[in-house]
Design a protein around this motif. Structure first.
Motif, PDB file in Angstrom:
ATOM      1  N   GLN A   1       0.799  -1.223   0.000  1.00 49.08           N
ATOM      2  CA  GLN A   1       0.000   0.000   0.000  1.00 49.08           C
ATOM      3  C   GLN A   1       0.836   1.280   0.000  1.00 49.08           C
ATOM      4  N   GLY A   2       2.152   1.128   0.073  1.00 48.83           N
ATOM      5  CA  GLY A   2       3.016   2.297   0.067  1.00 48.83           C
ATOM      6  C   GLY A   2       2.933   3.131   1.332  1.00 48.83           C
ATOM      7  N   LYS A   3       2.614   2.495   2.464  1.00 45.72           N
ATOM      8  CA  LYS A   3       2.494   3.219   3.730  1.00 45.72           C
ATOM      9  C   LYS A   3       3.868   3.577   4.301  1.00 45.72           C
ATOM     10  N   LYS A   4       3.962   4.779   4.811  1.00 44.75           N
ATOM     11  CA  LYS A   4       5.154   5.147   5.585  1.00 44.75           C
ATOM     12  C   LYS A   4       5.151   4.347   6.878  1.00 44.75           C
ATOM     13  N   THR A   5       6.229   3.625   7.136  1.00 41.57           N
ATOM     14  CA  THR A   5       6.284   2.756   8.315  1.00 41.57           C
ATOM     15  C   THR A   5       7.633   2.914   9.000  1.00 41.57           C
ATOM     16  N   ARG A   6       7.596   3.381  10.239  1.00 43.77           N
ATOM     17  CA  ARG A   6       8.818   3.559  11.024  1.00 43.77           C
ATOM     18  C   ARG A   6       8.883   2.465  12.080  1.00 43.77           C
ATOM     19  N   ILE A   7       9.978   1.709  12.069  1.00 48.68           N
ATOM     20  CA  ILE A   7      10.137   0.590  12.991  1.00 48.68           C
ATOM     21  C   ILE A   7      11.214   0.944  14.010  1.00 48.68           C
ATOM     22  N   TYR A   8      10.835   0.973  15.285  1.00 50.88           N
ATOM     23  CA  TYR A   8      11.773   1.199  16.374  1.00 50.88           C
ATOM     24  C   TYR A   8      11.768  -0.034  17.271  1.00 50.88           C
ATOM     25  N   THR A   9      12.914  -0.366  17.805  1.00 55.08           N
ATOM     26  CA  THR A   9      13.034  -1.603  18.592  1.00 55.08           C
ATOM     27  C   THR A   9      13.667  -1.318  19.951  1.00 55.08           C
ATOM     28  N   PRO A  10      12.909  -0.740  20.872  1.00 56.19           N
ATOM     29  CA  PRO A  10      13.454  -0.398  22.194  1.00 56.19           C
ATOM     30  C   PRO A  10      13.817  -1.619  23.033  1.00 56.19           C
ATOM     31  N   ASN A  11      14.863  -1.453  23.833  1.00 54.51           N
ATOM     32  CA  ASN A  11      15.247  -2.462  24.824  1.00 54.51           C
ATOM     33  C   ASN A  11      15.244  -1.800  26.198  1.00 54.51           C
ATOM     34  N   THR A  12      15.722  -2.503  27.214  1.00 55.40           N
ATOM     35  CA  THR A  12      15.681  -1.942  28.570  1.00 55.40           C
ATOM     36  C   THR A  12      16.520  -0.670  28.697  1.00 55.40           C
TER      37      THR A  12
ATOM     38  N   ASN B   1       7.592   6.539  20.928  1.00 52.80           N
ATOM     39  CA  ASN B   1       6.158   6.281  20.791  1.00 52.80           C
ATOM     40  C   ASN B   1       5.583   6.735  19.455  1.00 52.80           C
ATOM     41  N   SER B   2       6.342   7.534  18.707  1.00 51.91           N
ATOM     42  CA  SER B   2       5.873   7.984  17.395  1.00 51.91           C
ATOM     43  C   SER B   2       6.048   6.916  16.328  1.00 51.91           C
ATOM     44  N   GLY B   3       6.781   5.853  16.639  1.00 51.54           N
ATOM     45  CA  GLY B   3       7.000   4.788  15.665  1.00 51.54           C
ATOM     46  C   GLY B   3       5.717   4.056  15.329  1.00 51.54           C
ATOM     47  N   ASP B   4       5.643   3.560  14.112  1.00 51.73           N
ATOM     48  CA  ASP B   4       4.466   2.797  13.688  1.00 51.73           C
ATOM     49  C   ASP B   4       4.528   1.369  14.230  1.00 51.73           C
ATOM     50  N   LEU B   5       5.721   0.800  14.251  1.00 50.80           N
ATOM     51  CA  LEU B   5       5.951  -0.479  14.921  1.00 50.80           C
ATOM     52  C   LEU B   5       6.993  -0.247  16.001  1.00 50.80           C
ATOM     53  N   ARG B   6       6.636  -0.615  17.241  1.00 53.38           N
ATOM     54  CA  ARG B   6       7.547  -0.475  18.379  1.00 53.38           C
ATOM     55  C   ARG B   6       7.654  -1.849  19.018  1.00 53.38           C
ATOM     56  N   LEU B   7       8.773  -2.503  18.783  1.00 55.83           N
ATOM     57  CA  LEU B   7       8.906  -3.925  19.095  1.00 55.83           C
ATOM     58  C   LEU B   7       9.903  -4.150  20.226  1.00 55.83           C
ATOM     59  N   ALA B   8       9.623  -5.139  21.041  1.00 55.56           N
ATOM     60  CA  ALA B   8      10.450  -5.424  22.223  1.00 55.56           C
ATOM     61  C   ALA B   8      11.735  -6.143  21.814  1.00 55.56           C
ATOM     62  N   ASP B   9      12.806  -5.379  21.668  1.00 61.16           N
ATOM     63  CA  ASP B   9      14.105  -5.955  21.307  1.00 61.16           C
ATOM     64  C   ASP B   9      14.970  -6.019  22.565  1.00 61.16           C
ATOM     65  N   GLY B  10      14.541  -6.815  23.517  1.00 61.50           N
ATOM     66  CA  GLY B  10      15.287  -6.932  24.761  1.00 61.50           C
ATOM     67  C   GLY B  10      14.582  -7.910  25.675  1.00 61.50           C
TER      68      GLY B  10
ATOM     69  N   ASN C   1      -4.150   1.838  12.428  1.00 58.71           N
ATOM     70  CA  ASN C   1      -4.440   3.225  12.114  1.00 58.71           C
ATOM     71  C   ASN C   1      -4.125   4.145  13.284  1.00 58.71           C
ATOM     72  N   GLU C   2      -4.456   3.685  14.497  1.00 60.13           N
ATOM     73  CA  GLU C   2      -4.209   4.523  15.672  1.00 60.13           C
ATOM     74  C   GLU C   2      -2.784   4.392  16.162  1.00 60.13           C
ATOM     75  N   SER C   3      -2.028   3.414  15.634  1.00 59.11           N
ATOM     76  CA  SER C   3      -0.630   3.270  16.056  1.00 59.11           C
ATOM     77  C   SER C   3       0.265   4.258  15.337  1.00 59.11           C
ATOM     78  N   LYS C   4      -0.258   4.893  14.306  1.00 55.08           N
ATOM     79  CA  LYS C   4       0.567   5.770  13.514  1.00 55.08           C
ATOM     80  C   LYS C   4       0.969   7.005  14.301  1.00 55.08           C
ATOM     81  N   GLY C   5       2.295   7.301  14.289  1.00 58.55           N
ATOM     82  CA  GLY C   5       2.765   8.526  14.906  1.00 58.55           C
ATOM     83  C   GLY C   5       2.673   9.671  13.916  1.00 58.55           C
ATOM     84  N   ASN C   6       3.139  10.826  14.310  1.00 55.32           N
ATOM     85  CA  ASN C   6       3.089  11.986  13.446  1.00 55.32           C
ATOM     86  C   ASN C   6       4.375  12.127  12.664  1.00 55.32           C
TER      87      ASN C   6
END
Length: 263
Positions: A28-39, A56-65, A258-263
């Motif tokens: 779909q050509g969506k802008k997608t920002r992936i952040y992978t926070p750890n402790t 928190n502005s990331g579209d995907l925020r995944l537990a990398d820790g 849709n609501e996970s999208k940051g600015n």
């Protein structure tokens, strides 16, 4: 489900769910920002609102820790799976090869991103369309883009890259992704730290036994004892999880893209 760790929000997604999300985003050509926070990142963000907001502005925020997974379980919150930036990066390469997407590498020392592209070429021919080292003039979050950053973004746009690996270290890579993705308005952007060094065979990932036992942090400490101060973030995090009532909590039961999208 979204879980808050001292205000930093992580989505409890499996690797399969991440794959499905990224496939759809690319189609779909969506802008997608992936952040992978750890402790370590969570503990830094705990006392710095701008870092917390950036994460928190990331579209995907995944537990990398594994510390985050343990902390959630201590509060009986079902964050079952650790999804690492490295694993997501490899899945993106496979997806790009299968569907014909273009990838760009940014980061690391002079020559590393280019060497990573050459190494990847063996398994994924023609996949990486461009690269740039990470030693250029950078702007902070509240500054205008530097001339170097403008030129890198123009190159990414000219090469029509669909996926961009940004390995500049936290939070520099997240700041660049935030700005560059706003400028271009499309593409999958992932802040993936030392992934380029591993792809370039400059560094090795932990052996499989360490990964399966969730001891990658210990392997890195053995290989580089000077990291010991950074590793203190894990016990500090777990102590505060135990002592602070609302340190870890569910802030959303479902995952609404849709609501996970940051600015």
């Amino acid at each position: 489900m979204e879980v808050s760790f001292f205000g930093s929000r992580v989505q409890a997604l499996s690797m399969d769910q991440v794959d499905a999300y990224l496939e759809e985003a690319l189609v779909q050509g969506k802008k997608t920002r992936i952040y992978t926070p750890n402790t370590e990142i969570v503990m830094e963000a705990k006392d710095k609102a701008w870092i917390r907001d950036l994460v928190n502005s990331g579209d995907l925020r995944l537990a990398d820790g594994i510390g985050l997974v343990i902390g959630a379980k201590m509060k009986k919150i079902p964050l079952e799976e650790r999804v690492t930036g490295f694993d997501v990066s490899i899945h993106l390469l496979k997806l790009a090869q299968r569907e014909g997407y273009k990838v760009y590498f940014l980061g690391a020392k002079e020559g590393i991103a280019q060497r990573a592209a050459q190494e990847v070429e063996g398994d994924y021919p023609g996949l990486v369309v461009g690269s740039h080292h990470g030693y250029y003039e950078k702007s902070s979050l509240d500054q205008d883009l530097t001339q170097d950053e403008e030129e890198i973004i123009e190159e990414i746009q000219r090469l029509q890259a669909d996926i961009v690996f940004v390995g500049l270290g936290f939070p520099v890579q997240e700041v660049f992704i935030h700005k560059a993705s706003q400028r271009l308005g499309r593409g999958v952007w992932i802040g993936n730290g030392g992934v380029l060094d591993i792809l370039a065979k400059e560094q090795k990932r932990a052996p499989e036994i360490f990964i399966r036992l969730h001891l990658e942090w210990f392997y890195r400490l053995i290989k580089n004892p000077s990291r010991w101060k950074r590793q203190l973030a894990i016990p500090k995090f777990l102590i505060q999880v135990i002592t602070k009532k609302n340190a870890v909590k569910i802030v959303r039961e479902d995952f609404n893209e849709n609501e996970s999208k940051g600015n």
